[in-house]
Design a protein around this motif. Structure first.
Motif, PDB file in Angstrom:
ATOM      1  N   LEU A 177      66.674  45.882  29.128  1.00 40.41           N
ATOM      2  CA  LEU A 177      68.050  45.781  28.683  1.00 40.41           C
ATOM      3  C   LEU A 177      68.261  46.238  27.246  1.00 40.41           C
ATOM      4  CD1 LEU A 177      69.019  42.387  30.309  1.00 40.41           C
ATOM      5  CD2 LEU A 177      69.655  44.651  31.062  1.00 40.41           C
ATOM      6  N   VAL A 178      67.277  46.894  26.635  1.00 40.60           N
ATOM      7  CA  VAL A 178      67.455  47.414  25.285  1.00 40.60           C
ATOM      8  C   VAL A 178      66.928  48.841  25.265  1.00 40.60           C
ATOM      9  CG1 VAL A 178      66.928  47.148  22.848  1.00 40.60           C
ATOM     10  CG2 VAL A 178      67.148  45.124  24.292  1.00 40.60           C
ATOM     11  N   SER A 187      72.549  47.702  28.446  1.00 39.88           N
ATOM     12  CA  SER A 187      72.802  47.215  27.100  1.00 39.88           C
ATOM     13  C   SER A 187      74.017  47.905  26.513  1.00 39.88           C
ATOM     14  CB  SER A 187      71.578  47.469  26.222  1.00 39.88           C
ATOM     15  OG  SER A 187      71.323  48.845  26.157  1.00 39.88           O
ATOM     16  N   GLY A 188      74.347  47.557  25.274  1.00 36.33           N
ATOM     17  CA  GLY A 188      75.438  48.200  24.574  1.00 36.33           C
ATOM     18  C   GLY A 188      75.070  49.633  24.226  1.00 36.33           C
ATOM     19  N   ARG A 227      77.302  55.082  30.259  1.00 38.17           N
ATOM     20  CA  ARG A 227      77.842  53.725  30.338  1.00 38.17           C
ATOM     21  C   ARG A 227      79.359  53.694  30.181  1.00 38.17           C
ATOM     22  NH1 ARG A 227      79.475  49.925  26.574  1.00 38.17           N
ATOM     23  NH2 ARG A 227      78.928  47.742  26.984  1.00 38.17           N
ATOM     24  N   GLU A 342      79.806  45.087  23.104  1.00 35.53           N
ATOM     25  CA  GLU A 342      78.468  44.616  22.771  1.00 35.53           C
ATOM     26  C   GLU A 342      77.540  44.683  23.978  1.00 35.53           C
ATOM     27  OE1 GLU A 342      80.952  40.805  23.385  1.00 35.53           O
ATOM     28  OE2 GLU A 342      81.259  42.920  22.885  1.00 35.53           O
ATOM     29  N   GLU A 343      76.286  44.286  23.754  1.00 32.30           N
ATOM     30  CA  GLU A 343      75.316  44.271  24.832  1.00 32.30           C
ATOM     31  C   GLU A 343      75.713  43.240  25.880  1.00 32.30           C
ATOM     32  OE1 GLU A 343      71.493  43.593  23.214  1.00 32.30           O
ATOM     33  OE2 GLU A 343      71.455  45.444  22.042  1.00 32.30           O
ATOM     34  N   GLU A 345      73.537  41.745  27.933  1.00 36.23           N
ATOM     35  CA  GLU A 345      72.522  40.704  28.090  1.00 36.23           C
ATOM     36  C   GLU A 345      72.955  39.445  27.351  1.00 36.23           C
ATOM     37  OE1 GLU A 345      67.710  40.046  27.683  1.00 36.23           O
ATOM     38  OE2 GLU A 345      68.693  41.678  26.607  1.00 36.23           O
ATOM     39  N   ARG A 434      68.638  47.073  35.346  1.00 34.79           N
ATOM     40  CA  ARG A 434      68.986  48.344  34.713  1.00 34.79           C
ATOM     41  C   ARG A 434      68.583  49.515  35.597  1.00 34.79           C
ATOM     42  NH1 ARG A 434      64.620  46.199  32.364  1.00 34.79           N
ATOM     43  NH2 ARG A 434      62.674  47.359  32.542  1.00 34.79           N
TER      44      ARG A 434
END
Length: 518
Positions: A177-178, A187-188, A227, A342-343, A345, A434
């Motif tokens: 997630l990053v 993620s963001g 995204r 934002e993210e 997660e 993801r």
């Protein structure tokens, strides 16, 4: 099942189940691995305990299979280097030549922009991926571009038994997630590269027109969707929204109102005698889903309960079946992206405005319904769709990699015992979220992506682990491996390779599962 007779006997024993009632699906509960039962198996460097002579009675039902999977036994020495698959009647050289022409026609535009550099983690189109890989047809032998690729050699003892080295070239692990946008993670938005910005501009230009060219959108989406535009792109590719831009807002309003009309009409009946078992099973299954940070939020639990209950009521031929619950999550997470910067997660869904939550809920319901319309025979009585797909997978793998197929057959591993969940949950229990979202970008871009292309993805996924499979020497070890494949650190690179290999298989072995095609 070991024979047609056993299959018939199994379904005969379960004939008491009524269509539309709750059907417990083997392998659907997450996670399937019991750390208490297998604690001594997951220590670094440990192999399954020494086997005892003799084979127990072969399971003829899911329940019997489940009760004996903790036992291991010897079946004698096996040859590591089984014969490669025999020459096929199919003229593969002709097929691959045709496939290459298709690649050129579909993906020739702006070739430099689309060129893949795997070491940089960028997304590729299927025709470009195998520039560094080859298919050798000499001596009537198919060299698998994934299964026989060069393997990085980590130091001995560096990984635990169930987390052996991956067959892909070595790369640093992707942190869940990053990641950059190129990994298409949940993620963001980090800083974009020039190439990523260019791809995003292409999507925006295509979506800005008065009538979106859906065929061009599918071609562009195959390699992954940025995204920022994934929510609108998924809605268009799923058929939820029309291509005409002027009609979209009115369609959204009408469909959202229609969904909440169903809530008012049906949801109060969840405690009625005829529906309480369905609602209770949904309520039990949701906390078992992943990721936990999402499904344990009270607001999310309530939203998922409404979505799944309303779908079950409106589809009495199948009702609610374990596994359907997982299919809500990718849509829900993607549509949350429309309202946050934002993210995602650990994002607190309750912080969203009520109108946004209602829109996300309705959109998730309709898009999940569109998906299930194409695979509903997976969940009707006796789940015939899944049985056909598992059989087609077995046939396909026997042609792709005979060594793997014979190895599993030698240790009496039935495809139904591990691949049932792959079909039932669309690999969502095998891959991080993801990766599922990136996988679904391509599924929605492919004709019959969920109902047909998924078969080739499963075949490529199985053969991807050929080294680890051939190292196992008993039934128990194979089952533990196949139900706990080490994909936790997978990212966009691995998914892109998997999808491109599946695309290659789709052309090279297009005649294999003819009985499976609709």
């Amino acid at each position: 099942m070991s024979s047609d007779g056993n299959k018939k006997q199994f379904w005969k024993r379960n004939a008491a189940k009524v269509p539309g009632s709750i059907q417990h699906v083997y392998g659907a509960q997450h996670p399937p691995f019991d750390p208490l039962l297998h604690a001594n198996l997951i220590k670094a460097g440990n192999k399954p305990p020494p086997a005892t002579p003799g084979k127990p009675k072969k399971a003829t039902t899911f329940q019997e299979f489940e009760s004996i999977t903790s036992d291991a036994w010897d079946v004698g020495d096996d040859d590591d280097d089984l014969l490669a698959m025999a020459a096929q009647n199919l003229n593969i050289e002709v097929v691959m030549e045709t496939a290459n022409k298709v690649f050129t026609l579909l993906y020739h535009k702006e070739e430099e922009d689309e060129e893949i550099r795997l070491e940089e983690g960028e997304v590729t189109r299927p025709g470009v991926l195998f520039a560094s890989q080859s298919v050798d047809y000499t001596e009537s032998r198919l060299v698998k571009s994934l299964s026989e690729a060069p393997i990085g050699s980590p130091k001995a003892g560096e990984h635990a038994a169930l987390h052996r080295q991956r067959s892909l070239p070595h790369r640093p692990p992707v942190i869940p997630l990053v990641a950059r946008m190129a990994d298409q993670n949940t993620s963001g938005t980090p800083a974009m590269t020039e190439r990523e910005a260019s791809r995003l501009d292409k999507f925006k230009q295509l979506l800005a027109g008065p009538n979106t060219d859906l065929e061009e959108l599918r071609k562009l989406s195959w390699s992954g969707i940025p995204r920022q535009v994934r929510p609108i792109t998924w809605k268009l590719l799923s058929g939820y929204l029309p291509a005409n831009a002027e009609r979209r807002e009115s369609v959204l309003q009408r469909k959202r109102q229609e969904y909440f009309g169903f809530i008012q009409q049906y949801y109060d009946s969840r405690n009625d005698e005829h529906h309480q078992d369905t609602y209770r099973q949904i309520h039990i299954d949701i906390p078992r889903m992943s990721p936990e940070w999402l499904v344990l939020q009270p607001e999310v639990v309530e939203i998922f309960e409404r979505i799944l209950f309303i779908w079950a009521i409106r589809h009495p031929a199948s009702g609610y079946v374990q596994g359907i619950n997982d299919l809500v999550t990718p849509f829900f997470v993607v549509y949350v992206f429309e309202y946050i910067e934002e993210e995602v997660e650990n994002f607190d869904v309750s912080s969203l405005q009520e109108e946004a939550l209602r829109n996300i809920e309705a959109d998730s319901f309709w898009c999940m319904s569109k998906l299930l319309d194409g695979i509903q025979d997976n969940y009707t009585f006796a789940q015939p769709g899944i049985q056909k797909k598992v059989k087609a997978l077995e046939e396909l793998v026997s042609r792709i990699d005979e060594s793997v197929h014979r190895h599993m057959h030698h240790y009496e591993v039935e495809y139904l015992q591990f691949a049932f969940r792959w079909m039932n949950n669309l690999l969502m229990r095998e891959l991080p979220l993801r990766c599922t979202i990136r996988l679904w970008d391509t599924y929605q871009a492919e004709p019959e992506g969920f109902s047909h292309f998924h078969l080739y993805v499963c075949a490529a996924f199985l053969v991807r682990w050929r080294k680890e499979i051939l190292e196992e020497r008993d039934f128990q070890g194979l089952m533990i491996l196949l139900q706990n494949l080490p994909t936790m650190h997978w990212g966009n690179e691995e998914v892109s390779v998997l999808l491109a290999e599946a695309y290659r298989l789709k052309f090279a072995f297009a005649d294999a599962p003819n009985h499976y095609k609709r």
